[in-house]
Design an enzyme around this catalytic site. Sequence first.
Site, PDB file in Angstrom:
ATOM      1  N   SER A 143      -9.646  -2.092  21.497  1.00  0.00           N
ATOM      2  CA  SER A 143      -8.744  -3.246  21.489  1.00  0.00           C
ATOM      3  C   SER A 143      -8.053  -3.316  20.138  1.00  0.00           C
ATOM      4  O   SER A 143      -8.648  -2.960  19.105  1.00  0.00           O
ATOM      5  CB  SER A 143      -9.529  -4.545  21.722  1.00  0.00           C
ATOM      6  N   TYR A 157     -16.349  -9.866  19.197  1.00  0.00           N
ATOM      7  CA  TYR A 157     -15.681  -8.903  20.081  1.00  0.00           C
ATOM      8  C   TYR A 157     -14.870  -7.903  19.263  1.00  0.00           C
ATOM      9  O   TYR A 157     -14.932  -6.682  19.489  1.00  0.00           O
ATOM     10  CB  TYR A 157     -14.773  -9.657  21.055  1.00  0.00           C
TER      11      TYR A 157
END
Length: 248
Positions: A143, A157
């Site tokens: 990501s 995350y």
Amino acid sequence: MAKVALITGASRGIGRATARLLGAHGWSVGVNFARDEQAAQETVRQVSQAGGSACAIRGNVADEADVIAMFDVLEGALGRIDALVNNAGIVAPAMPLADMSVTRIKQLFDINILGAYLCAREAARRMSRGRGGAGGLIVNVSSVAARHGGPNEYVDYAGSKGAMDTMTIGLAKELAREGVRVNAVRPGFIDTEIHASGGWPDRAAVLGAQTPIGRSGSADEVAEAIVWLLSDAASYVTAALLDVSGGR
């Protein structure tokens, strides 16, 4: 003979889109899922409809025995593995790190870091030419949060995806002479169900409008990048982190 891929977390989102696109290219796909078998079977149906073949494989990527069993089931059903798409991942409700419980952090790291490493390790064991394999391909789904840090939302995350980026680079260098290419895609604001699990279903649409390209991305657009990295067109690409983020 059709090439064989295992996609973790393939019952929805980017995993499903990638499975479907691989099916359209004639691949056989192992559709890994943890809980929602009905959704996984829908992915299997879509792969078959696209022209490939597929089977659903239950397994928790954070459990070593499950991971080994997933690869065994895949090879028993579809043949020797050619590619791993390391896609399974979770996110939790947005909050500052100071408010996160250790339970939340540990669960997220178990899936996003330990799970990714276990799956990559098993793929390396089976694909490496020095271990009797025929080479292969690994694409990790990271990501752009790894670059931005996810402040006030998902620092845990973002950190887990930073670990995936580092693993991508190091493993690619370990396996380059073993006939295995290892790369990562780093999606930005992609319109998938994962945002709802973080408590903001419209997050991709709202924040995607602020990107240079002016919109959120689709799972299909990320799948195109993954499938390119799995193709012979990317034969000289390894240790790459490919942003699919609309310029963010």
